[in-house]
Design a protein around this motif. Sequence first.
Motif, PDB file in Angstrom:
ATOM      1  N   PHE A  70      -6.411  52.522  27.449  1.00  0.00           N
ATOM      2  CA  PHE A  70      -6.181  52.192  28.857  1.00  0.00           C
ATOM      3  C   PHE A  70      -5.023  53.014  29.420  1.00  0.00           C
ATOM      4  N   ILE A  71      -3.942  53.124  28.674  1.00  0.00           N
ATOM      5  CA  ILE A  71      -2.785  53.919  29.111  1.00  0.00           C
ATOM      6  C   ILE A  71      -3.186  55.370  29.313  1.00  0.00           C
ATOM      7  N   ASN A  72      -3.974  55.907  28.415  1.00  0.00           N
ATOM      8  CA  ASN A  72      -4.426  57.294  28.563  1.00  0.00           C
ATOM      9  C   ASN A  72      -5.287  57.454  29.810  1.00  0.00           C
ATOM     10  N   ALA A  73      -6.159  56.492  30.068  1.00  0.00           N
ATOM     11  CA  ALA A  73      -7.017  56.564  31.251  1.00  0.00           C
ATOM     12  C   ALA A  73      -6.186  56.534  32.525  1.00  0.00           C
ATOM     13  N   MET A  74      -5.182  55.687  32.568  1.00  0.00           N
ATOM     14  CA  MET A  74      -4.339  55.582  33.759  1.00  0.00           C
ATOM     15  C   MET A  74      -3.512  56.849  33.967  1.00  0.00           C
ATOM     16  N   ARG A  75      -3.265  57.592  32.910  1.00  0.00           N
ATOM     17  CA  ARG A  75      -2.503  58.847  33.002  1.00  0.00           C
ATOM     18  C   ARG A  75      -3.422  60.057  33.146  1.00  0.00           C
ATOM     19  N   GLY A  76      -4.730  59.819  33.279  1.00  0.00           N
ATOM     20  CA  GLY A  76      -5.674  60.915  33.457  1.00  0.00           C
ATOM     21  C   GLY A  76      -5.869  61.749  32.214  1.00  0.00           C
ATOM     22  N   LEU A  77      -5.730  61.140  31.038  1.00  0.00           N
ATOM     23  CA  LEU A  77      -5.839  61.871  29.776  1.00  0.00           C
ATOM     24  C   LEU A  77      -6.973  61.326  28.927  1.00  0.00           C
ATOM     25  N   ARG A  78      -7.544  62.194  28.089  1.00  0.00           N
ATOM     26  CA  ARG A  78      -8.455  61.747  27.042  1.00  0.00           C
ATOM     27  C   ARG A  78      -7.618  61.359  25.823  1.00  0.00           C
ATOM     28  N   ASN A  79      -8.203  60.578  24.933  1.00  0.00           N
ATOM     29  CA  ASN A  79      -7.457  60.125  23.758  1.00  0.00           C
ATOM     30  C   ASN A  79      -7.045  61.282  22.858  1.00  0.00           C
ATOM     31  N   THR A  80      -7.739  62.409  22.967  1.00  0.00           N
ATOM     32  CA  THR A  80      -7.440  63.558  22.100  1.00  0.00           C
ATOM     33  C   THR A  80      -6.495  64.567  22.757  1.00  0.00           C
ATOM     34  N   ASP A  81      -6.116  64.341  24.014  1.00  0.00           N
ATOM     35  CA  ASP A  81      -5.250  65.288  24.713  1.00  0.00           C
ATOM     36  C   ASP A  81      -3.823  65.230  24.183  1.00  0.00           C
ATOM     37  N   GLU A  82      -3.131  66.341  24.315  1.00  0.00           N
ATOM     38  CA  GLU A  82      -1.727  66.387  23.923  1.00  0.00           C
ATOM     39  C   GLU A  82      -0.924  65.391  24.762  1.00  0.00           C
ATOM     40  N   GLY A  83      -0.079  64.614  24.109  1.00  0.00           N
ATOM     41  CA  GLY A  83       0.736  63.636  24.814  1.00  0.00           C
ATOM     42  C   GLY A  83       0.062  62.295  25.032  1.00  0.00           C
ATOM     43  N   ALA A  84      -1.186  62.147  24.568  1.00  0.00           N
ATOM     44  CA  ALA A  84      -1.899  60.882  24.744  1.00  0.00           C
ATOM     45  C   ALA A  84      -1.325  59.819  23.813  1.00  0.00           C
ATOM     46  N   ALA A  85      -1.445  58.562  24.226  1.00  0.00           N
ATOM     47  CA  ALA A  85      -1.016  57.454  23.372  1.00  0.00           C
ATOM     48  C   ALA A  85      -1.922  57.403  22.149  1.00  0.00           C
ATOM     49  N   THR A  93       1.129  50.495  17.285  1.00  0.00           N
ATOM     50  CA  THR A  93       2.354  50.397  18.081  1.00  0.00           C
ATOM     51  C   THR A  93       3.282  49.358  17.460  1.00  0.00           C
ATOM     52  N   MET A  94       4.420  49.800  16.929  1.00  0.00           N
ATOM     53  CA  MET A  94       5.340  48.906  16.243  1.00  0.00           C
ATOM     54  C   MET A  94       6.557  48.556  17.089  1.00  0.00           C
ATOM     55  N   GLU A  95       6.764  49.244  18.205  1.00  0.00           N
ATOM     56  CA  GLU A  95       7.842  48.921  19.135  1.00  0.00           C
ATOM     57  C   GLU A  95       7.433  49.419  20.509  1.00  0.00           C
ATOM     58  N   PRO A  96       8.032  48.905  21.599  1.00  0.00           N
ATOM     59  CA  PRO A  96       7.658  49.379  22.932  1.00  0.00           C
ATOM     60  C   PRO A  96       7.772  50.895  23.014  1.00  0.00           C
ATOM     61  N   THR A  97       6.680  51.546  23.372  1.00  0.00           N
ATOM     62  CA  THR A  97       6.634  53.008  23.404  1.00  0.00           C
ATOM     63  C   THR A  97       6.376  53.477  24.823  1.00  0.00           C
ATOM     64  N   LYS A  98       7.235  54.367  25.305  1.00  0.00           N
ATOM     65  CA  LYS A  98       7.161  54.850  26.686  1.00  0.00           C
ATOM     66  C   LYS A  98       6.285  56.092  26.768  1.00  0.00           C
ATOM     67  N   TYR A  99       5.343  56.077  27.730  1.00  0.00           N
ATOM     68  CA  TYR A  99       4.472  57.223  27.973  1.00  0.00           C
ATOM     69  C   TYR A  99       4.581  57.632  29.440  1.00  0.00           C
ATOM     70  N   PRO A 100       5.438  58.622  29.750  1.00  0.00           N
ATOM     71  CA  PRO A 100       5.549  59.094  31.134  1.00  0.00           C
ATOM     72  C   PRO A 100       4.258  59.758  31.590  1.00  0.00           C
ATOM     73  N   HIS A 101       3.989  59.664  32.878  1.00  0.00           N
ATOM     74  CA  HIS A 101       2.833  60.343  33.435  1.00  0.00           C
ATOM     75  C   HIS A 101       3.053  61.853  33.333  1.00  0.00           C
ATOM     76  N   PRO A 102       2.025  62.634  32.974  1.00  0.00           N
ATOM     77  CA  PRO A 102       2.226  64.076  32.749  1.00  0.00           C
ATOM     78  C   PRO A 102       2.703  64.857  33.966  1.00  0.00           C
ATOM     79  N   SER A 103       2.315  64.457  35.177  1.00  0.00           N
ATOM     80  CA  SER A 103       2.765  65.206  36.362  1.00  0.00           C
ATOM     81  C   SER A 103       3.754  64.431  37.215  1.00  0.00           C
ATOM     82  N   GLN A 104       3.884  63.122  36.975  1.00  0.00           N
ATOM     83  CA  GLN A 104       4.838  62.285  37.705  1.00  0.00           C
ATOM     84  C   GLN A 104       5.654  61.494  36.679  1.00  0.00           C
ATOM     85  N   PRO A 105       6.635  62.144  36.042  1.00  0.00           N
ATOM     86  CA  PRO A 105       7.356  61.500  34.934  1.00  0.00           C
ATOM     87  C   PRO A 105       8.143  60.257  35.332  1.00  0.00           C
TER      88      PRO A 105
END
Length: 406
Positions: A70-85, A93-105
């Motif tokens: 879901f996070i990857n979809a909201m960021r416009g990424l496929r699961n295999t893209d660089e930087g994807a969750a 996921t063992m602790e809260p992990t931050k994923y900035p948007h690729p074009s709007q950090p």
Amino acid sequence: MEGASSSQQGPQSEIATFFTLEQLNKLKSHFEEGGVKGVTDLIKQKLAELDKIELNIAVTGESGTGKSSFINAMRGLRNTDEGAAEVGVTETTMEPTKYPHPSQPNVSYWDLPGIGSINFPAGEYLQKMKFERYDFFIIISAGRFKENEGKLAEDIKRLEKKFYFVRTKIDLDFYSMRMGGSKINEKKMLHDIRSECVKNLQKTRILTPPVFLISSFEWDEYDFNQLNKTLEDNLPYIKKSIFVLAYANRSVEIVQQKSKMLQERIWMSATISGAVGAVPVPGVSLACDIGILTEEIMYFRKCLGLDGPSLQKLANITNKPVKELRAVVNPSLLETINEDTIARLWWGATAVAVSVAEVALDFIPVIGSIFGAVSSFYMTRRILTNALKDFTESAVKVVKVAYGID
């Protein structure tokens, strides 16, 4: 709607210009005392504030429900893209992990560990996740409604935070039914799934829970677009603007919405740029701050998905060769943006069109007339407006080619 009530909006002037009425009056006072240069520092400060605003979105739920996809979809990424969750069948996921948007950090999605696992039992979840740092929460569910999901919704409500309940993997539900030989009525099945979610959430004393049924891989199906629209509508205006600019370019409407948001900051940049090289007669020279113009125009290109990485991501998602997308873009818009590019593409038409007779900015009620005789302001504003128009037109063409829209 409980958990997702609309935020209070200020006066129309604040909505249109990012300034409160009090700030607009202060700008007018400073202009009367020191002209355009008198308001430059105030506008620089406002732009700096806008650039620092963050939107932090928590994505939570039980393990295995599809939070990472879901996070990857909201960021416009496929699961295999660089930087994807990271996606996996076990708890990844063992602790809260931050994923900035690729074009709007400034827009970040936080992947929270699954509630109810051995590592994160429900009773300790709230204390460990630091819920106070998030703007709102998205509870991800899949399959049958779980007791922990209801408890999570109730706890978030108690903290007076907004939440949205998202039932994922709808596409897999339909696929499983069909593979099993069942004849299904999709409309009825969606109604039944939604009703079950609402009924169980209401048991936690949430009377009108916000529920959305989605697939993280079929972005134009089910409630995916409605979820985005609801999130957007319930954000304060300034945070709404960065949320909209973080949309993946999936439709002509999204491109046009982004363009509208970008247009609202043009007058601020034009004021700063015009003050640097103000001249009494338009057309004398490129009397603007080239650095500001260049930075803003490059920002337009990135937000509208015309920079190299954005075009490549869109090509990957739509399975179109990137050269086909680039082919419909004016080649000059893909060049390095500098003084020569600006002069060649936008300066000539601007010098002809700008006139000191332009004395009103209708969309800025309080200070609309204070720039009336400042020709350099209008030259800068016109350059940025024309640049945004050209990028928007090309972005629309790219989306139409990518998605086969006539």
